[in-house]
Motif scaffolding. Structure first.
Motif: not given
Length: 600
Positions: A252-254, A47-52, A153-157, A221-232
């Motif tokens: 967690g976005f506006r 299986t692929p890596a379980p984390t982001l 890997t993940y302490e919160s959420g 939002s843990i899975a979405m934040q990397p996308i928001f950080r990468r793209f404007s």
């Protein structure tokens, strides 16, 4: 293993050492992922890596798990520790930090080493080229390794829920189960110290023997934040993205632009209905006070039977849970409802929690529809069929949702998620439960309409689909309700279904499909992209490319272009906007992050 595969283990260790030296020289060029995730050796698939992707551990492989012997020792201690933790009689909830702190002190390892457990196991499996016959045992080890990597890997959420006698929910990120049942999916089968399996073991189980460990994600939002950080700029679009404001709170976005679009169809090719009463005028519902009422179950069976008699090809029916579906099927079998369904010449297929069995049932269901006999697929909301399968064309001429698919509020995992949303997102339990139930119902009925040429019935069988819940449905579904289709009995629904099927059987001009709603499509594009130059709009049809000519043909297309070639027309405005788009390209790169949420 060391005697037979010594050379392979030595080569793997040398590759790890080479990777370590390369990392010391240039940490950007060589990481642990270079030699653990790119080896294409034959054998058991891993299986692929379980984390982001951003959270995959980098750097050298920790020395205490670099050798295969040391790594397997750590993995065995991890298994033994989990065996002791899964023996309990009460529900236990921990954070990943609490669990890892106790785990590291018990098995004498470090948190960083646990983050590499999955990648280290992947490297070892590929180095040994394990045969496919071992895939079952390896899959259980991979589940344990994925769990250890996620927890470290993940302490919160996230939350760890130890649930005695719990049911394995598909929404959890990682699941471990300890049981004595012969048919259970156990990761501990065959390990030293485990009791015998079979009926005798099941009858003599100690309290707390059947335990499930859920590693549940509470914060999506843990899975979405990397996308928001990468793209404007990010566009979120879906056919069931309703209500839009709820997704902003949960993810967690506006959103700077939001809108909900209707369906652009050449004809009314789907008919939503709300059945609130049976033929005997008794209220139908799956709420707890009525769900086991035999009269309600009988009315559900008559609704499905009457629809099966008048609707051709495939029909899908969704239940709130597997347990309720089993109870209803048992009652239907006792009162010969299933026999009457088979007498309609339609075969019956049932979704199960087993993915392989569900895939086989779905394949046979499609085959029965292709042969012209038709079939009935009984499935569950939040299952594989409701969220990942298209029942287009003759595979889904009618979809029935029995009840409102609310979450099981007594589940410890659900309680943890509701508590998190209440404390961190200020979303009440009632608000989220209603939002999730209506969204799941929309997912179910949306299986039937997958294109402009498709048609089908959407039946919501529960009196609780009132004005409030219907407003929460996607706009393209809610706007299709008629005044006479929201409070119906079974007989009224069957009469309207016959009329609808008869209307859909009439011939129509398929050439109108592309042109249907062209102005609406243009307005949607200009709403989302004010400076977007649509390549298919020109001031005259002679300037279109060959591909565009194949799409826009006939007198209607020419009339459309001619009417839009005048100054101030839609096409002229868009053409002018396209010439200015290049000037705004540089400035748009400097704009702050923005998000667009749209439902279409």
């Amino acid at each position: 293993v060391e005697r037979v595969d010594r050379k392979r283990l030595e080569d793997e260790y040398d590759s790890l050492i080479r990777g370590l030296r390369a990392t010391d020289d240039n940490p950007v060029v060589a990481t642990s992922r270079d030699f653990t995730l790119t080896n294409d050796a034959p054998g058991v698939g891993v299986t692929p890596a379980p984390t982001l992707a951003a959270d995959v551990p980098s750097g050298p492989m920790p020395g205490n798990i670099r050798k295969a012997r040391h790594f397997l020792g750590t993995l065995l201690r991890l298994l033994e520790y989990l065996k002791t933790r899964l023996v309990l009689s009460d529900v236990l909830i921990e954070t990943p930090g609490q669990f890892i702190e106790t785990l590291t002190s018990s098995i004498r390892t470090e948190r960083r080493s646990l983050r590499f457990v999955h990648s280290r196991l992947t490297s070892l499996i590929r180095a040994l080229e394990m045969p496919v016959s071992h895939s079952g045992a390896i899959a259980h080890l991979e589940r344990v390794a994925s769990f250890a990597t996620l927890a470290a890997t993940y302490e919160s959420g996230f939350s760890l829920v130890f649930e005695p006698g719990g049911f394995m929910l598909g929404g959890s990120a990682a699941l471990l189960r300890r049981t004595g049942g012969a048919t259970a999916n156990s990761v501990f089968a065959g390990l030293p110290g485990m009791p015998p399996t079979g009926a005798a073991a099941h009858d003599n189980r100690a309290p707390g023997w059947d335990t499930v460990l859920h590693f549940s994600c509470l914060d999506p939002s843990i899975a979405m934040q990397p996308i928001f950080r990468r793209f404007s700029s990010v566009i979120l679009t879906s056919g069931t993205l309703t209500p839009l404001g709820m997704y902003e709170s949960i993810l967690g976005f506006r959103a700077v632009v939001t809108d909900s679009f209707g369906a652009t169809l050449p004809r009314e090719c789907f008919l939503p209905m709300v059945v609130t009463r049976g033929s005997d005028q008794l209220t139908v519902s799956t709420q707890h006070s009525k769900r086991h009422d035999r009269a309600v179950i009988a009315n559900f069976g008559k609704l499905l039977l009457d629809i099966a008699r008048c609707v051709p090809d495939g029909i899908a029916a969704f239940f709130p849970s597997y347990g309720y579906m089993e109870h209803v099927l048992s009652e239907w079998n006792r009162h010969d409802v299933l026999g009457a369904l088979l007498a309609t010449t339609k075969l019956i297929f049932v979704e199960t929690p087993c993915p392989a069995e569900t895939a086989q049932a779905l394949a046979n269901y499609r085959l029965a529809c292709d042969n012209g006999r038709g079939a009935i697929l009984l499935a569950v909301a939040r299952g594989k069929v409701s969220e990942g399968i298209d029942l287009d064309n003759h595979y889904g001429r009618a979809v029935i949702v029995f009840g409102v698919p609310f979450l099981h509020t007594e589940s410890p995992v659900t309680k943890e998620r509701l508590a998190f949303l209440r404390q961190e997102r200020q979303i009440s339990e009632r608000e989220f439960l209603t939002f999730d139930a209506v969204r799941q119902a929309a997912q179910c009925v949306g299986r039937a309409i997958r294109g402009k040429t498709d048609y089908g019935l959407m039946i919501f069988a529960d009196y609780r689909y009132d004005d409030d819940k219907r407003r929460r449905l996607p706009r393209w579904i809610n706007s299709a309700f008629h005044r006479d289709s929201v409070n119906m009995s079974t007989d009224m629904a069957v009469t309207m279904a016959k009329r609808f099927v008869r209307a859909m059987a009439q011939p129509y001009d398929r050439g109108d499909l592309w042109l249907a709603g062209e102005a609406s499509v243009v307005s949607k594009l200009t709403f989302l992209f004010p400076c977007f130059p649509p390549c298919f709009l020109r001031s005259s049809p002679e300037k279109n490319t060959e591909v565009e000519k194949s799409l826009w043909t006939g007198q209607k297309a020419q009339a459309f272009f001619s009417s839009n070639s005048q100054p101030g027309s839609q096409a002229s405005r868009l053409k002018g906007a396209s010439s200015a788009s290049s000037d705004q390209q540089q400035s748009s790169r400097k704009r702050p992050h923005s998000s667009i949420a749209a439902e279409q």
